[in-house]
Design an enzyme around this catalytic site. Sequence first.
Site, PDB file in Angstrom:
ATOM      1  CG  HIS A 145      32.114  88.281  64.110  1.00 22.98           C
ATOM      2  ND1 HIS A 145      33.029  88.529  65.112  1.00 22.98           N
ATOM      3  CD2 HIS A 145      32.649  88.816  62.985  1.00 22.98           C
ATOM      4  CE1 HIS A 145      34.065  89.189  64.613  1.00 22.98           C
ATOM      5  NE2 HIS A 145      33.867  89.375  63.328  1.00 22.98           N
ATOM      6  CB  SER A 146      27.523  87.206  68.884  1.00 19.83           C
ATOM      7  OG  SER A 146      27.134  85.842  68.836  1.00 19.83           O
TER       8      SER A 146
END
Length: 498
Positions: A145-146
């Site tokens: 998700h980063s």
Amino acid sequence: MKQLSGLDSAFLDLEDDHQFLHVSQLLILERPDDADIEPYPAWRRQLADRIHQLEPLRRRLVQVPFGLDHPYWIADPDFDLDFHVRHSAVPPPGTDDQLDELVARLVAAPMDRAHPLWVSHVIEGLAPAEEGGADRFAILTMIHHSTIDGAAGADLLALMLDDVPDAEPPSHAGEWTSEAPPSTAGVLARAAANGVRRPARGLLLAARAGQSMARASRNPAVIDLADRVRGSLRGTLGSVLNAGRERDPDQDLPRLPPLVTPPTPFNAPVSRYRRFAHRALPLAEVKAVGKEAGATINDVVVALCGGGLRRWLLERGELPEQPLTAMIPVSLREGDEDEPWTNRVSATVAALPTDVDDPIARLRAAHDALRVAKQVFAAMPGQLTPDAAGLGVPATVTAVSRALTRWGSVAPAPFNTVVSNVPGPREPLYLGSATMTHYIPVSAIADPVGLNITVQSYVDQLDIGLLACAELVPDLHDLADAVVADFDALRDAVRGGG
């Protein structure tokens, strides 16, 4: 070299030994009987030919010493496609339940931060969807998700696959340039420069947020104070800090009705073990039900999640009297971002109508709850989330993030579950001669919210992916069936004029 935003970095900081923040996609593909396609080599070749278009898959992290600043992305000089593309299978008879079980095991593991933060599994052994139907295989791609949010993940998928069968490789296939890692002195110099700019930006953002929140509270004294603070940032200082930004117009802001978070079986510390279940609904029927009732697809999705949870909790004898609450992600993308491969997402909170028995009344309640949540989000500083996440000193933000993660294991849940609806491709996608038939979202969970329901539209259907902690929701497939059953009940009620 590109720096992660504060929000991107937060998704790294929130991970620990039992919660892993991947944005995952489970694709189901069918290949014609006469097709000469081997799924694993075909997928590996597909990615190799398009890797120059897939920036998030090529870059890896470079940390700043002592956590003095947010990390950076570089094009990995040691990139190894074979590390990322893997081969798996489900045993006979190859049912969808077996696929779900395998997916749950695969997503319950952290990413190796020494490599680009993604892994893709080609999964064979699936039985045809119906007797005598086409051969099927699956592709599970997990991306941290980063690196991207859900909307960017849909864009990335469109670059991975083709919009026509048996497409030719793109021009400059596989051509890209790696980067040498920066020196320690270089990243420390950047950290020092960023540290000088951060307090000024924080002052401006705090004033904007305080002003919006004060208006929402209808408190004249606080409104006046916030206006004075923000007014003091006008003139020369304000012009510098607001360079390239438009002034926010003054407006009256709506207020969110009081919400409580009643206890549920899935609001507790999560384990590192997962359950996954997927279902599909015909998109045309979902649209028709919404149109007949004067509701949107989002309204229908929230109503079905509320109705499914109501059925499931009633069967367990654990339905609270108060409605459950859901955190609903909100995309901030407008389509003209300078940097597409980052997180541009915030969130709002809405009531799930689990306290309403009638399906049509439940849909109306969902419509009202979303209308208020949207109004509040538009007025409150939720749209400032990506900027605000980058204002703190990174080492301190990391420490706070980890403390909040630990606190989440003992504190009351801020909301009961996550419900997300992500628009996907409207036209079919292909891998060689194989047609993608399903685009199933596989999201993430974290303390103390052990259930996530994400819906992804694709061509003519809505694919629903449910992820939960295996210890909190061992019967997740029953909940998935309850969501589908609730749609059947809603459709029958709308058609019957109930």
